[in-house]
Design a protein around this motif. Sequence first.
Motif, PDB file in Angstrom:
ATOM      1  N   MET A 121       2.267 -18.998  -2.402  1.00  0.00           N
ATOM      2  CA  MET A 121       2.109 -17.963  -3.118  1.00  0.00           C
ATOM      3  C   MET A 121       1.650 -18.134  -4.660  1.00  0.00           C
ATOM      4  SD  MET A 121       3.131 -15.199  -1.723  1.00  0.00           S
ATOM      5  CE  MET A 121       3.807 -13.813  -2.796  1.00  0.00           C
ATOM      6  N   VAL A 141      -3.069 -17.292   4.388  1.00  0.00           N
ATOM      7  CA  VAL A 141      -2.545 -15.983   5.048  1.00  0.00           C
ATOM      8  C   VAL A 141      -1.886 -16.447   6.412  1.00  0.00           C
ATOM      9  CG1 VAL A 141      -3.055 -13.920   6.332  1.00  0.00           C
ATOM     10  CG2 VAL A 141      -4.160 -14.168   4.196  1.00  0.00           C
ATOM     11  N   ARG A 162       1.722 -17.793   5.244  1.00  0.00           N
ATOM     12  CA  ARG A 162       2.773 -17.062   4.925  1.00  0.00           C
ATOM     13  C   ARG A 162       3.449 -16.149   5.925  1.00  0.00           C
ATOM     14  NH1 ARG A 162      -1.374 -15.332   0.853  1.00  0.00           N
ATOM     15  NH2 ARG A 162      -1.415 -17.006  -0.526  1.00  0.00           N
ATOM     16  N   ARG A 163       2.536 -16.286   7.147  1.00  0.00           N
ATOM     17  CA  ARG A 163       2.963 -15.532   8.280  1.00  0.00           C
ATOM     18  C   ARG A 163       4.107 -16.480   9.108  1.00  0.00           C
ATOM     19  NH1 ARG A 163      -2.628 -13.080  10.745  1.00  0.00           N
ATOM     20  NH2 ARG A 163      -2.800 -11.470   9.123  1.00  0.00           N
ATOM     21  N   PHE A 215      12.543 -12.083  -2.690  1.00  0.00           N
ATOM     22  CA  PHE A 215      11.885 -12.205  -4.169  1.00  0.00           C
ATOM     23  C   PHE A 215      13.220 -11.864  -4.973  1.00  0.00           C
ATOM     24  CE2 PHE A 215       8.243 -11.914  -1.978  1.00  0.00           C
ATOM     25  CZ  PHE A 215       7.114 -12.417  -2.754  1.00  0.00           C
ATOM     26  N   ASN A 241      12.334  -5.840  -3.308  1.00  0.00           N
ATOM     27  CA  ASN A 241      11.017  -5.019  -3.552  1.00  0.00           C
ATOM     28  C   ASN A 241      10.409  -4.478  -2.191  1.00  0.00           C
ATOM     29  OD1 ASN A 241      10.440  -7.351  -2.044  1.00  0.00           O
ATOM     30  ND2 ASN A 241       8.764  -8.154  -3.488  1.00  0.00           N
ATOM     31  N   PHE A 285       8.946  -1.643   0.238  1.00  0.00           N
ATOM     32  CA  PHE A 285       7.816  -0.889   0.175  1.00  0.00           C
ATOM     33  C   PHE A 285       8.145   0.600  -0.152  1.00  0.00           C
ATOM     34  CE2 PHE A 285       5.753  -4.289   2.891  1.00  0.00           C
ATOM     35  CZ  PHE A 285       5.181  -4.908   1.803  1.00  0.00           C
ATOM     36  N   PHE A 304       6.282  -3.530   9.020  1.00  0.00           N
ATOM     37  CA  PHE A 304       4.971  -3.774   8.298  1.00  0.00           C
ATOM     38  C   PHE A 304       4.656  -5.187   8.685  1.00  0.00           C
ATOM     39  CE2 PHE A 304       2.825  -5.695   5.004  1.00  0.00           C
ATOM     40  CZ  PHE A 304       1.865  -4.969   4.442  1.00  0.00           C
ATOM     41  N   ILE A 349       1.029  -5.947  10.937  1.00  0.00           N
ATOM     42  CA  ILE A 349      -0.290  -6.384  10.348  1.00  0.00           C
ATOM     43  C   ILE A 349      -0.377  -7.759  11.380  1.00  0.00           C
ATOM     44  CG2 ILE A 349       0.096  -5.588   8.106  1.00  0.00           C
ATOM     45  CD1 ILE A 349       0.960  -8.035   7.152  1.00  0.00           C
ATOM     46  N   GLU A 354       5.054  -6.715  -7.595  1.00  0.00           N
ATOM     47  CA  GLU A 354       6.158  -7.178  -6.737  1.00  0.00           C
ATOM     48  C   GLU A 354       5.662  -6.404  -5.114  1.00  0.00           C
ATOM     49  OE1 GLU A 354       6.984  -5.500  -9.494  1.00  0.00           O
ATOM     50  OE2 GLU A 354       8.297  -7.507 -10.435  1.00  0.00           O
ATOM     51  N   LEU A 355       5.194  -5.326  -5.114  1.00  0.00           N
ATOM     52  CA  LEU A 355       4.657  -4.781  -4.029  1.00  0.00           C
ATOM     53  C   LEU A 355       3.769  -5.603  -3.300  1.00  0.00           C
ATOM     54  CD1 LEU A 355       5.283  -0.887  -4.278  1.00  0.00           C
ATOM     55  CD2 LEU A 355       6.824  -2.633  -3.246  1.00  0.00           C
ATOM     56  N   HIS A 380       3.127  -8.695  -3.753  1.00  0.00           N
ATOM     57  CA  HIS A 380       3.547  -9.996  -3.266  1.00  0.00           C
ATOM     58  C   HIS A 380       4.213 -10.125  -2.201  1.00  0.00           C
ATOM     59  CE1 HIS A 380       3.005 -12.156  -7.630  1.00  0.00           C
ATOM     60  NE2 HIS A 380       1.779 -11.682  -6.943  1.00  0.00           N
ATOM     61  N   ALA A 381       5.252  -8.827  -2.063  1.00  0.00           N
ATOM     62  CA  ALA A 381       5.760  -8.500  -0.696  1.00  0.00           C
ATOM     63  C   ALA A 381       4.848  -8.700   0.371  1.00  0.00           C
ATOM     64  CB  ALA A 381       6.589  -7.415  -0.985  1.00  0.00           C
ATOM     65  N   SER A 382       3.980  -7.869   0.203  1.00  0.00           N
ATOM     66  CA  SER A 382       2.915  -7.803   1.376  1.00  0.00           C
ATOM     67  C   SER A 382       2.120  -9.116   1.728  1.00  0.00           C
ATOM     68  CB  SER A 382       1.714  -6.886   0.894  1.00  0.00           C
ATOM     69  OG  SER A 382       0.742  -6.750   1.751  1.00  0.00           O
ATOM     70  N   PHE A 383       1.926  -9.870   0.625  1.00  0.00           N
ATOM     71  CA  PHE A 383       1.215 -11.228   0.814  1.00  0.00           C
ATOM     72  C   PHE A 383       2.345 -12.133   1.346  1.00  0.00           C
ATOM     73  CE2 PHE A 383      -2.069 -10.092  -2.491  1.00  0.00           C
ATOM     74  CZ  PHE A 383      -2.928 -10.061  -1.910  1.00  0.00           C
ATOM     75  N   ALA A 384       3.499 -12.100   0.941  1.00  0.00           N
ATOM     76  CA  ALA A 384       4.520 -13.005   1.618  1.00  0.00           C
ATOM     77  C   ALA A 384       4.855 -12.614   2.916  1.00  0.00           C
ATOM     78  CB  ALA A 384       5.656 -12.849   0.764  1.00  0.00           C
ATOM     79  N   LEU A 385       4.512 -11.536   3.613  1.00  0.00           N
ATOM     80  CA  LEU A 385       4.520 -11.461   4.911  1.00  0.00           C
ATOM     81  C   LEU A 385       3.432 -11.433   5.858  1.00  0.00           C
ATOM     82  CD1 LEU A 385       6.391  -7.932   4.374  1.00  0.00           C
ATOM     83  CD2 LEU A 385       7.434  -9.897   5.627  1.00  0.00           C
ATOM     84  N   GLY A 386       2.508 -12.224   5.150  1.00  0.00           N
ATOM     85  CA  GLY A 386       1.145 -12.745   5.910  1.00  0.00           C
ATOM     86  C   GLY A 386       0.182 -11.815   6.034  1.00  0.00           C
ATOM     87  N   ALA A 387       0.187 -10.561   5.117  1.00  0.00           N
ATOM     88  CA  ALA A 387      -0.807  -9.757   4.999  1.00  0.00           C
ATOM     89  C   ALA A 387      -2.016 -10.203   4.245  1.00  0.00           C
ATOM     90  CB  ALA A 387      -0.652  -8.423   4.307  1.00  0.00           C
ATOM     91  N   SER A 388      -3.159  -9.852   4.718  1.00  0.00           N
ATOM     92  CA  SER A 388      -4.516 -10.436   3.956  1.00  0.00           C
ATOM     93  C   SER A 388      -4.783  -9.466   2.831  1.00  0.00           C
ATOM     94  CB  SER A 388      -5.775 -10.327   4.912  1.00  0.00           C
ATOM     95  OG  SER A 388      -5.640  -9.143   5.382  1.00  0.00           O
ATOM     96  N   GLN A 439      -5.510  -5.847   4.034  1.00  0.00           N
ATOM     97  CA  GLN A 439      -4.314  -5.123   4.831  1.00  0.00           C
ATOM     98  C   GLN A 439      -3.565  -4.738   3.689  1.00  0.00           C
ATOM     99  OE1 GLN A 439      -3.314  -8.364   7.062  1.00  0.00           O
ATOM    100  NE2 GLN A 439      -3.775  -7.127   9.048  1.00  0.00           N
ATOM    101  N   ARG A 449      -2.732  -1.021   3.408  1.00  0.00           N
ATOM    102  CA  ARG A 449      -1.346  -0.590   3.737  1.00  0.00           C
ATOM    103  C   ARG A 449      -0.400  -0.487   2.597  1.00  0.00           C
ATOM    104  NH1 ARG A 449      -0.694  -2.247   9.801  1.00  0.00           N
ATOM    105  NH2 ARG A 449      -2.869  -2.180  10.403  1.00  0.00           N
ATOM    106  N   VAL A 450      -0.516  -0.983   1.546  1.00  0.00           N
ATOM    107  CA  VAL A 450       0.667  -1.077   0.504  1.00  0.00           C
ATOM    108  C   VAL A 450       0.123  -0.350  -0.861  1.00  0.00           C
ATOM    109  CG1 VAL A 450       2.091  -2.305  -0.963  1.00  0.00           C
ATOM    110  CG2 VAL A 450       1.670  -2.844   1.435  1.00  0.00           C
ATOM    111  N   PRO A 510      -1.768   3.926  -0.295  1.00  0.00           N
ATOM    112  CA  PRO A 510      -0.494   4.477   0.072  1.00  0.00           C
ATOM    113  C   PRO A 510       0.618   4.786  -1.063  1.00  0.00           C
ATOM    114  CG  PRO A 510      -0.775   3.211   1.759  1.00  0.00           C
ATOM    115  CD  PRO A 510      -1.470   2.579   0.765  1.00  0.00           C
TER     116      PRO A 510
END
Lengths: 292, 289
Positions: free
Chosen positions: A86, A114, A117-118, A124, A128, A130, A140, A144, B173-174, B176-184, B187, B191-192, B195
């Motif tokens: 991160m 990427v 992180r998957r 956090f 947070n 969505f 989500f 993805i 934070e949003l 980061h949340a997305s990146f931490a889930l492996g989103a490019s 994406q 998607r975040v 919207p």
Amino acid sequence: MNPSSTSSTREREETGLPMVPEAAEPVEEHKTSTSAVFTIRDLSVYYGGNIALKDVSLDIRPREITAIIGPSGCGKSTFIRCLNRMNDLIPGATVTGEVLYHGQNIYAPDVDPVAVRRRIGMVFQRPNPFPKSVYDNIAFGPRINGFKGNLDELVENSLRAAALWEEVKDKLKKSALNLSGGQQQRLCIARAIAVEPDVILMDEPASALDPIATVRIEDLMQELKKQYAIIIVTHNMQQAARVSERTAFLYTEVDEETSNRWGILVEHGETGLIFTRPKDKRTEDYVSGRFG
Amino acid sequence: MNLEINSSRPSARRLWTNRVATAGMAVAVALALIPVGLILYYITKNGLAAMSWGFLTEPTPFTFRRPGGGFLNGLIGTAIMVALATAASVPLGILAAIYLEEYGKRGWLAQLVRFFSDVMTGVPSVFVGLFVYTAFVLPFGFGAIMGAGALAIIMLPIVIRSAEEMLKLVPLELKHASFALGASKSQTVLRVVLPSALPGITTGVLLAVARAAGETAPLILTALGSLKVTTALIGEPISALPLLIFDGARNPFAAGQERAWAGALELLALVLIFTLLARIVAARSKISR
């Protein structure tokens, strides 16, 4: 949906990260298992030109909770953010040393952050979710990543694993922002679980929650560690003592001349020993509440 | 130490200062609302007097003197040109805003785009009309495409800057949340970030559409105006509501002036209805609380 799914499987193969071990391994095995999830060697982090964390070496074991404690500004968050890359998102951050995840350096040039992180989930400090529905929050990650199985089932299982299913099963289509802070944090844990990682990083996951919500998160961690390695950053020493098997103590060093500050790993070991018989004077001072 | 509660009561002077300031603000609000109120009042009053079903469904008669008739030609022209301008400027503007906020950031290209869209927001619309006139109308003639082009140029910087502001408001934070889930990155943006910013972006788009629907000067130079009901995109002049209002209002005959009032009411209602519809759609697309 299809293009993303094919690309994600391709990325996995290309990066060559070892596949996650099957979740349903015999329980007996984890007691004897010593193969480290993370082997961290001489990890240093720089922001701009300034060193923020210096020469940390540490092993993280599977199906255990490792607590990272230390005073404010000692680099706890910086450290945990190295484990899923991160820190790459912060402009000017540089990482040196090795972070071996099941033996492979996640900072090797051919590794895609990427893909890292998957495999390594993160929760956090502040919840947070969505601004989407409860269902879409959980879905989500799988979406993805091109998940092709039964999404409803995955969402339910993830929410059950995070001890949230009973509370939200009737409002899956409602906004996640309507949940309480504690529920939101468990939602974030469920969201991390849904991508089926084998490590969950938690950066002060309960610091924004009230005591009752905190207890629920801690109970949940005890359940989760049967399946995942958990690394939790906390400045609450009682929490570290309550939940973790092993504890690492970070501390701030100051250069008297330049007044630069950076974090170092003072000592780590079994939580009981760190709190009762620390080897280092600084650890003793900290855990006995003399500062911090 | 005096711990009685009433010991901390504000002094008479502070109370009076508070009252005067509150009254001053109330007066300022009232003054600001007077022009808006008067505009709405006169347009509604005079517009309703001249409004009829025939006005909505008939084209403008050939002389201002003749009563009856309507602005159908202008209504169709406005609908076509604003729709085309929106279709061109909104996707382009949102993409530009995404580039500025998520990719370009403080780079030189992003700064350049930001600078020019700021300049463009301030450029008088008649200049835009002149530009399209010299560059496209002189070689190809008046037409709906020319008018739509001018309106799109006016809308684009408004969409870009308002969308960029809205994207900026999406919490880190949003992402980061997305990146931490492996989103490019893409994406995460699609998607975040997008919207989450959509309701705000809708507001900016509405502002731009309302502005374009009311523009007159650039259309004089590009669409010219016409009494004929036409849907041709190119090759012949086309009318628009603001053009007909302008023509009707500046002629000496009562019938023409009445039609201008009714046209003003029609335009006002159109913008209002469109705004409401877009708001409802934006609210629907958000998930129920």
